[in-house]
Scaffold this active site. Structure first.
Site, PDB file in Angstrom:
ATOM      1  N   ARG A 211      16.912  33.901  37.168  1.00 22.24           N
ATOM      2  CA  ARG A 211      17.513  34.397  36.253  1.00 22.24           C
ATOM      3  C   ARG A 211      16.807  34.189  34.503  1.00 22.24           C
ATOM      4  O   ARG A 211      17.105  33.013  34.377  1.00 22.24           O
ATOM      5  CB  ARG A 211      19.247  34.167  35.745  1.00 22.24           C
ATOM      6  CG  ARG A 211      19.303  34.808  34.394  1.00 22.24           C
ATOM      7  CD  ARG A 211      19.197  36.244  34.351  1.00 22.24           C
ATOM      8  NE  ARG A 211      19.941  37.681  34.788  1.00 22.24           N
ATOM      9  CZ  ARG A 211      19.864  37.837  35.154  1.00 22.24           C
ATOM     10  NH1 ARG A 211      18.602  39.031  34.358  1.00 22.24           N
ATOM     11  NH2 ARG A 211      19.537  39.146  35.831  1.00 22.24           N
ATOM     12  N   ARG A 234       9.262  40.531  43.177  1.00 21.25           N
ATOM     13  CA  ARG A 234       9.549  40.283  42.584  1.00 21.25           C
ATOM     14  C   ARG A 234      10.613  38.554  43.494  1.00 21.25           C
ATOM     15  O   ARG A 234      10.903  37.734  43.178  1.00 21.25           O
ATOM     16  CB  ARG A 234      10.583  40.378  41.031  1.00 21.25           C
ATOM     17  CG  ARG A 234      11.801  41.071  41.482  1.00 21.25           C
ATOM     18  CD  ARG A 234      12.663  41.029  39.693  1.00 21.25           C
ATOM     19  NE  ARG A 234      13.489  41.426  40.553  1.00 21.25           N
ATOM     20  CZ  ARG A 234      14.912  42.020  39.079  1.00 21.25           C
ATOM     21  NH1 ARG A 234      14.946  41.143  37.852  1.00 21.25           N
ATOM     22  NH2 ARG A 234      15.793  42.760  39.336  1.00 21.25           N
ATOM     23  N   HIS A 304       8.135  40.759  32.401  1.00 20.21           N
ATOM     24  CA  HIS A 304       9.406  41.373  31.917  1.00 20.21           C
ATOM     25  C   HIS A 304       9.695  39.971  31.227  1.00 20.21           C
ATOM     26  O   HIS A 304      10.675  38.891  32.207  1.00 20.21           O
ATOM     27  CB  HIS A 304      10.500  41.390  32.674  1.00 20.21           C
ATOM     28  CG  HIS A 304      11.768  41.755  32.773  1.00 20.21           C
ATOM     29  ND1 HIS A 304      12.707  40.381  32.432  1.00 20.21           N
ATOM     30  CD2 HIS A 304      12.705  42.710  33.329  1.00 20.21           C
ATOM     31  CE1 HIS A 304      13.700  41.846  31.672  1.00 20.21           C
ATOM     32  NE2 HIS A 304      13.721  42.411  32.791  1.00 20.21           N
ATOM     33  N   ASP A 348      18.629  46.794  24.126  1.00 21.78           N
ATOM     34  CA  ASP A 348      17.822  47.439  25.631  1.00 21.78           C
ATOM     35  C   ASP A 348      17.202  48.498  24.999  1.00 21.78           C
ATOM     36  O   ASP A 348      17.779  49.980  25.828  1.00 21.78           O
ATOM     37  CB  ASP A 348      19.121  47.501  26.337  1.00 21.78           C
ATOM     38  CG  ASP A 348      17.737  47.182  27.685  1.00 21.78           C
ATOM     39  OD1 ASP A 348      18.828  47.312  28.934  1.00 21.78           O
ATOM     40  OD2 ASP A 348      16.806  47.705  27.615  1.00 21.78           O
ATOM     41  N   GLU A 407       9.056  42.526  26.796  1.00 18.65           N
ATOM     42  CA  GLU A 407       8.460  42.256  27.785  1.00 18.65           C
ATOM     43  C   GLU A 407       7.529  43.524  28.006  1.00 18.65           C
ATOM     44  O   GLU A 407       7.172  44.766  27.376  1.00 18.65           O
ATOM     45  CB  GLU A 407       9.565  43.456  28.905  1.00 18.65           C
ATOM     46  CG  GLU A 407      10.640  42.568  29.112  1.00 18.65           C
ATOM     47  CD  GLU A 407      11.598  43.444  29.262  1.00 18.65           C
ATOM     48  OE1 GLU A 407      11.708  44.346  30.135  1.00 18.65           O
ATOM     49  OE2 GLU A 407      13.516  43.555  29.128  1.00 18.65           O
TER      50      GLU A 407
HETATM   51  O1  TA6 Z   1      15.225  43.939  30.483  1.00 14.36           O
HETATM   52  C1  TA6 Z   1      15.389  45.115  30.680  1.00 14.36           C
HETATM   53  C2  TA6 Z   1      16.412  45.848  31.762  1.00 14.36           C
HETATM   54  O2  TA6 Z   1      15.959  46.713  32.452  1.00 14.36           O
HETATM   55  C3  TA6 Z   1      17.767  45.763  31.325  1.00 14.36           C
HETATM   56  O3  TA6 Z   1      18.455  47.151  32.139  1.00 14.36           O
HETATM   57  C4  TA6 Z   1      18.456  44.400  32.772  1.00 14.36           C
HETATM   58  O4  TA6 Z   1      18.630  44.873  33.583  1.00 14.36           O
HETATM   59  C5  TA6 Z   1      17.077  43.713  32.486  1.00 14.36           C
HETATM   60  O5  TA6 Z   1      16.387  44.286  32.450  1.00 14.36           O
HETATM   61  C6  TA6 Z   1      17.237  42.668  34.080  1.00 14.36           C
HETATM   62  O6  TA6 Z   1      17.333  43.134  34.854  1.00 14.36           O
HETATM   63  P1  TA6 Z   1      17.567  42.483  36.556  1.00 14.36           P
HETATM   64  O7  TA6 Z   1      17.365  42.637  37.382  1.00 14.36           O
HETATM   65  O8  TA6 Z   1      16.602  41.667  36.362  1.00 14.36           O
HETATM   66  O9  TA6 Z   1      19.015  41.239  36.124  1.00 14.36           O
END
Ligand code: TA6
Length: 433
Positions: A211, A234, A304, A348, A407
């Site tokens: 995370r 990933r 990201h 978001d 991102e």
């Molecule tokens: O950053 C945008 C996003 O798609 C959010 O909607 C949220 O899902 C985030 O990515 C994190 O995704 P993850 O699968 O890493 O928890």
């Protein structure tokens, strides 16, 4: 019973006879899938009993073990175990560090006994349920160090069992890059506080992304029904391809993955994906997609990036004024950004058709972060805020205040098509001002 390491040139007749019997005749695997063109370069083992071939297996240069077959009336006598142990010994000798295979689900238990761990969900291969399984050999970090360590600049350490991370030190910055997922976990330029955020509750385990950091989103950005969010790249182990010190005493680390049965079962294309991380007074990440197949493919992709901020409630993101965005918190309806992005709730947004630099103004830390890019037509701005944060087991209470995602992606309508033999480069360039 005798086992020997053989080449395809020497033992093609014996090897292909066993595989024809077991895979093509017994398991009805189509010929076109069985003879995949990889045999000539693979390491093969052949088991014979009284000089008659009874079993075989192979390992590719990237540690991909496969084509393990034992003739019907020789099963249950340890032939499979002998093949696997021999291939694992060869992997140790070749300092492979990690090996993986796509096991028929019904055989997963056999491989689990040898330390293989399931990564990702089940997938069909030749209509037979399979699971990808990975095994890092005991000394994975040491193996990587013997091949790629640079004294005083780059060394691999385990962040968890079998999870090597490159620890990078230059006169201008320190950084950490996980081999699993090709995930940058840290970048801190000299004289500054860390720039990349990772949760205090992050989990380091095989098959799970950390995370925070910079997750690689490929071959899609976002959610596709029944598939892993942000694609499969990933959560699997990547291959370290190169580590070097560049002219300006920056450190360059190159990692990659390519297609195999498990990826083709999810996304039926041949590709090579490479991340080139350049660590110095700025952080440069280049994600290069190559189409190694015979037909064009279309994808969305992304870096990201999670940034550390002093307080999200006082943070502003500049550079998107006038840009259209799809608001995920409002059913992806389209809006237009007015002025800087500020934060007072879950945010978001996929800003589309924008190539602008973004500036993250962080008054509490007393700094501005610049996020420049190339090969990216979309920028996503995300903060989970209080409610969504609770939904993440790998995020501690209140941490939403310490981070913002800006991102560097191609998402939504901003799709990328790569022709056979072609490549697409997505580049993020981060600096502190
Ligand atoms: O950053 C945008 C996003 O798609 C959010 O909607 C949220 O899902 C985030 O990515 C994190 O995704 P993850 O699968 O890493 O928890």
């Amino acid at each position: 019973m005798k086992i020997s390491k053989v080449t395809w040139a020497d033992a093609q007749a014996e090897l292909s006879a066993i595989r024809r019997t077991v895979f093509i005749e017994e398991q009805k695997v189509p010929e076109s899938l069985e003879w995949d063109g990889e045999d000539a370069h693979a390491l093969h083992v052949l088991v014979t009993e009284d000089a008659a071939p009874v079993g075989c297996g192979r390992m590719l240069a990237d540690g991909h073990i496969g084509r393990m077959a034992v003739l019907q009336n020789h099963r249950g006598r340890g032939v499979g175990r002998l093949i696997l142990k021999t291939l694992l010994m060869e992997a140790e000798k070749l300092r492979r560090g990690r090996v993986f295979l796509n096991a028929q689900t019904r055989a997963a238990g056999f491989y689990a006994k040898y330390g293989f761990i399931r990564v990702g969900g089940e997938f069909p291969d030749a209509n037979i349920p399979h699971v990808r399984m990975e095994k890092t050999l005991d000394n994975f970090s040491e193996t990587l160090n013997s091949r790629f360590a640079i004294p005083g600049r780059l060394r691999f350490q385990d962040s968890g069992p079998g999870l090597p991370v490159a620890e990078i030190t230059t006169p201008d910055a320190i950084a950490r890059v996980a081999v699993q997922g090709g995930q940058v976990l840290e970048w801190q330029p000299a004289g500054h506080k860390p720039v990349i955020w990772v949760s205090k509750a992050a989990v380091y385990q095989p098959g799970k992304g950390v995370r925070g950091g910079v997750p690689v989103c490929f071959p899609w950005f976002g959610q596709i029904e029944g598939k892993a969010v942000h694609g499969f790249a990933r959560t699997r182990m990547w291959e370290v391809r190169e580590a070097k010190v560049d002219l300006a005493d920056t450190v360059v680390l190159r990692l990659g993955i390519k297609d195999d049965e498990s990826t083709r079962a999810i996304w039926d294309h041949a590709f090579d994906l490479e991340l080139i991380v350049t660590v110095g007074a700025a952080l440069k990440m280049e994600l290069v997609t190559r189409n190694t197949g015979a037909v064009p493919f279309t994808l969305t992709d992304g870096l990201h990036t999670y940034f550390r901020v002093g307080d999200i409630r006082q943070t502003k993101v500049h550079g998107l004024d006038g840009a259209a965005y799809l608001d995920k918190t409002r059913d992806f309806k389209q809006f237009t950004q007015s002025g800087a992005v500020t934060f007072c709730e879950e945010t978001d947004r996929v800003y589309i058709n924008t190539t602008a630099d973004c500036l993250i103004e962080d008054p509490v830390s007393g700094r501005i972060l610049r996020v420049a890019k190339a090969g990216s037509s979309s920028t996503v701005v995300w903060n989970p805020w209080t409610e969504k944060e609770k939904g993440f087991a790998d995020m501690a209470a209140g941490e939403y205040k310490d981070m913002v995602c800006v991102e560097t992606v191609n998402a939504g309508p901003d799709e990328i098509t790569v022709v056979p033999g072609g490549k697409h480069s997505l580049l993020a360039f981060i600096g502190v001002e």
